[in-house]
Motif scaffolding. Structure first.
Motif: not given
Length: 217
Positions: A187-191
């Protein structure tokens, strides 16, 4: 003889006065009340960014300074539609009537529009501005690869966590025979943090590989 004439004249005068008085009582010269004004709140509906093919609905309200009858609504702009209100409808003074506006973008890019309400108000048609943008779903994935084990192995297991050092969850449902793997569930924005383990023919796992980090934009 002279007295009879005076009485007749007096009776005629009274009859005339009564008739005139009756005519004045039947006449109403009060001015008609002025038409009310229709207010739309908010004046602009900003839908922000909506994924193409998805929908977002926002609510607006109509209010009036005195009773106003709204006969119809007309709107324009790509992807916009109006619901939750029927016509004609009366907006009573001191009350409000709600309506919904839905934005369903069919393509990427900004879209502007407006909605106008026709009524018997002095400011008809009253209008509201519509703004929004469509955006395609961003598809991200992480491609992993590693050096093959120096021992004979049956395959590999790949693990992922959201913190350095774990804990990790296994991603592959069956042993990975090759030395590469693509994680399409990010998911976008996660590491994310990844390790791999080799598995021998006795189903025994090795110690984890070195950890790699992937930040998703």
């Amino acid at each position: 003889m002279h007295r009879q004439i005076n009485l007749a004249v007096l009776s005629l005068a009274l009859a005339t006065l009564t008739a005139c008085g009756g005519g004045l009582a039947a006449t109403n010269n009060s001015p008609a009340p002025p038409p009310g004004t229709l207010t739309i709140s908010p004046t602009t509906l900003n839908f922000g960014t909506v994924t193409v093919g998805k929908s977002k609905t926002m609510t607006g309200t109509l209010s009036a300074s005195s009773d106003v009858t709204v006969s119809s609504a007309d709107w324009n702009g790509s992807g916009y539609s109006v619901s939750g209100i029927t016509f004609p409808t009366t907006v009573a003074a001191g009350n409000s009537v709600s309506f919904g506006v839905t934005f369903t973008p069919a393509s990427s890019g900004s879209s502007t529009g407006s909605i106008s309400f026709l009524s018997d108000a002095s400011n008809s048609p009253a209008s509201e501005t519509l703004t929004g943008s469509g955006a395609q779903t961003s598809q991200h994935s992480v491609d992993l690869s590693w050096d093959p084990s120096s021992s004979q192995v049956a395959g590999y297991n790949i693990y992922r966590g959201t913190r350095a050092g774990g804990p990790y969850s296994r991603l592959n449902s069956a042993l990975q025979a090759s030395t590469s793997f693509t994680d399409g569930g990010v998911q976008s924005g996660l590491t994310y943090f990844y390790v791999a383990r080799s598995v021998d023919f006795n189903s025994q796992e090795s110690v984890p590989s070195n950890e790699v980090r992937a930040a998703i934009p």
